[in-house]
Design an enzyme around this catalytic site. Structure first.
Site, PDB file in Angstrom:
ATOM      1  N   ASP A   1       0.826  -1.223   0.000  1.00  0.00           N
ATOM      2  CA  ASP A   1       0.000   0.000   0.000  1.00  0.00           C
ATOM      3  C   ASP A   1       0.853   1.263   0.000  1.00  0.00           C
ATOM      4  O   ASP A   1       0.436   2.306   0.491  1.00  0.00           O
ATOM      5  CB  ASP A   1      -0.957   0.036   1.209  1.00  0.00           C
ATOM      6  CG  ASP A   1      -1.763  -1.233   1.339  1.00  0.00           C
ATOM      7  OD1 ASP A   1      -2.376  -1.640   0.336  1.00  0.00           O
ATOM      8  OD2 ASP A   1      -1.787  -1.826   2.433  1.00  0.00           O
TER       9      ASP A   1
ATOM     10  N   LYS B   1       2.500   2.022  -5.162  1.00  0.00           N
ATOM     11  CA  LYS B   1       3.218   1.474  -6.320  1.00  0.00           C
ATOM     12  C   LYS B   1       2.468   1.711  -7.620  1.00  0.00           C
ATOM     13  O   LYS B   1       3.070   1.937  -8.664  1.00  0.00           O
ATOM     14  CB  LYS B   1       3.445  -0.030  -6.133  1.00  0.00           C
ATOM     15  CG  LYS B   1       4.409  -0.386  -5.020  1.00  0.00           C
ATOM     16  CD  LYS B   1       4.631  -1.880  -4.914  1.00  0.00           C
ATOM     17  CE  LYS B   1       3.390  -2.621  -4.476  1.00  0.00           C
ATOM     18  NZ  LYS B   1       2.930  -2.253  -3.120  1.00  0.00           N
TER      19      LYS B   1
ATOM     20  N   GLN C   1       2.282  -6.186  -3.156  1.00  0.00           N
ATOM     21  CA  GLN C   1       2.530  -6.201  -1.711  1.00  0.00           C
ATOM     22  C   GLN C   1       3.794  -5.412  -1.364  1.00  0.00           C
ATOM     23  O   GLN C   1       4.179  -4.514  -2.089  1.00  0.00           O
ATOM     24  CB  GLN C   1       2.598  -7.640  -1.175  1.00  0.00           C
ATOM     25  CG  GLN C   1       1.278  -8.369  -1.131  1.00  0.00           C
ATOM     26  CD  GLN C   1       0.976  -9.120  -2.411  1.00  0.00           C
ATOM     27  OE1 GLN C   1       1.847  -9.649  -3.080  1.00  0.00           O
ATOM     28  NE2 GLN C   1      -0.297  -9.178  -2.767  1.00  0.00           N
TER      29      GLN C   1
ATOM     30  N   GLY D   1      -3.743  -4.617  -4.664  1.00  0.00           N
ATOM     31  CA  GLY D   1      -4.657  -3.581  -5.121  1.00  0.00           C
ATOM     32  C   GLY D   1      -3.898  -2.323  -5.471  1.00  0.00           C
ATOM     33  O   GLY D   1      -3.183  -1.768  -4.643  1.00  0.00           O
ATOM     34  N   HIS D   2      -4.017  -1.896  -6.712  1.00  0.00           N
ATOM     35  CA  HIS D   2      -3.369  -0.668  -7.157  1.00  0.00           C
ATOM     36  C   HIS D   2      -4.433   0.310  -7.644  1.00  0.00           C
ATOM     37  O   HIS D   2      -5.235  -0.033  -8.509  1.00  0.00           O
ATOM     38  CB  HIS D   2      -2.378  -0.951  -8.295  1.00  0.00           C
ATOM     39  CG  HIS D   2      -1.187  -1.749  -7.863  1.00  0.00           C
ATOM     40  ND1 HIS D   2      -0.325  -2.336  -8.759  1.00  0.00           N
ATOM     41  CD2 HIS D   2      -0.718  -2.047  -6.638  1.00  0.00           C
ATOM     42  CE1 HIS D   2       0.624  -2.969  -8.081  1.00  0.00           C
ATOM     43  NE2 HIS D   2       0.402  -2.808  -6.807  1.00  0.00           N
TER      44      HIS D   2
END
Length: 430
Positions: free
Chosen positions: A13, A16, A224, A40-41
């Protein structure tokens, strides 16, 4: 031409997605090398928000090749849904712009069921898994019973692979009180999704090595963060794959010589989702303020993130294990208005001062942070695009972080918007 690996240098988080998207303008290929759709991006481009989980962040860039490497575990049904969502937002995704390694392992429905059953029945110590089947899929990969993308092309092989997996999984399910897997239903689902997935299948290792020889720039995208690495993270509260930069090579089928620059993404404070040690965690008004200003909720799960002060010891460790060439410092603007900031410069463990986080879980739990205080700033850094736009005290904070982590800052991000980025060193520079 230089090839760049992007890795998270904390617990994930770190931002990225935005940085990969920003760098992808300079790249020809964007390759995802590990993890699953538990990642999740969130990208914000011209006020349009894109939420990615399995797809590389480069898919929103026209004219780029996006690659899902063999180091990823892939839920084929989720991928098709994610592609449909992005197409509805106007993003073009075709076999010419997206490629999936033929040896990529698949996440099947029973992987998620097993994941959730274990977590719900674990009365000893919950890991904090997303319940999406990533861990069980990696277990099957190592146990040599996983179904891979290439297996979808041959029905006899597909049945053989599935039967091998079911021998193992049905035994596990009996122990957990779950019903046996409906073999025919799973097989029917795989046959139905096969054409949608196989159109993107390719020998990624071959394509990428040819791209490299042709002088194309490759951007390797991790998911991650390094503190969730299966070997070097805060075990057992980690993900099920290697997250650090060395995985970029094996996760797509290239040699380590293909990596020219490792960019570690580092948030200007620290956050963590789920269980596990967190020495600088704040459970007071400062922690709440960081969470609210930073919108600290998981892209994948919506879970509230735990927040704390910047931990220079942990980032120094991850810069070492990933061989980070330079960091991208993100969310600096969230610190605007704090009168005083704290940076963790060490830990106290049973009366002894340490400059690293020990491996043993019981020792990690007993570590207390040693803080250095630094004055904050009242001016806004949001949207800054050059050093001249930053308050002097904010620059001092950035420079102090460089000293403490023994690694230079290459980029500074001052908002979720793509262009609100200060470039110090171009990772793609030859």
């Amino acid at each position: 031409m230089a090839n760049v690996v992007v890795v998270g240098a904390q617990w994930g988080d770190e931002g990225k997605g935005k940085i990969v998207d920003w760098l992808s303008e300079r790249a020809d290929v964007i390759a995802r090398f590990q993890g699953g759709h538990n990642a999740g991006h969130t990208l914000v481009i011209d006020k349009q928000v894109y939420k990615l989980h399995a797809l590389p962040s480069g898919v929103v860039r026209g004219g780029k090749l996006s690659v899902i490497g063999n180091g990823v575990v892939l839920d084929p049904w989720h991928l098709i849904e994610e592609i449909a969502t992005l197409r509805a937002q106007g993003v073009e995704i075709t076999p010419q712009t997206l490629m999936i390694a033929e040896n990529t392992p698949l996440i099947l429905p029973f992987h998620g069921e097993l994941d959730r059953a274990r977590e719900s029945q674990n009365s000893v110590a919950k890991i904090g898994t997303t319940g999406r089947g990533i861990g069980p899929a990696y277990e099957d990969k190592v146990g040599r019973r996983v179904i891979r993308v290439a297996d979808l092309a041959d029905d006899a092989t597909l049945e053989l692979r599935l039967d091998r997996a079911l021998i193992h999984h049905d035994a596990l399910r009996r122990g957990l009180g779950l019903a046996p897997i409906d073999r025919d239903a799973v097989l029917a689902k795989l046959r139905a999704v096969a054409p949608d997935i196989l159109q993107y299948a390719a020998p990624v290792w071959k394509v990428l090595n040819e791209k490299r020889k042709a002088g194309k720039r490759i951007l390797f995208e991790g998911a991650q963060g390094a503190l969730l690495d299966i070997d070097f993270g805060t075990y057992p509260f980690v993900t099920s794959s290697n997250v650090i930069a060395g995985q970029a090579a094996t996760g797509v089928g290239m040699g380590p010589g293909a990596i020219d620059f490792v960019l570690g993404i580092v948030k200007a404070y620290t956050t963590r989702v789920g269980e596990g040690p967190f020495p600088t965690e704040l459970e007071d008004q400062d922690g709440q303020r960081l969470g609210e200003r930073g919108h600290e909720f998981g892209t994948t799960t919506g879970r509230k993130r735990r927040c704390g002060w910047f931990d220079a010891c942990l980032v120094r460790q991850t810069c070492a294990t990933s061989g980070v060439s330079g960091i991208s410092l993100t969310k600096l603007d969230v610190l605007d208005g704090f009168e005083t900031l704290k940076i963790c410069v060490g830990y106290m463990l049973d009366g002894e001062k340490l400059d690293y986080l020990p491996t043993a879980a019981d020792q990690q739990a007993r570590c207390t942070p040693v803080y250095e205080e630094i004055d904050g700033w009242s001016e806004s850094t949001e949207g800054a695009r050059s050093w001249a736009d930053l308050p002097a005290q904010a620059i001092k904070y950035v420079r102090r972080i460089e000293e403490l982590i023994d690694c230079p800052v290459a980029l500074v991000s001052t908002s979720p918007e793509r262009e609100d980025t200060i470039l110090v060193t171009d990772p793609f520079a030859d």
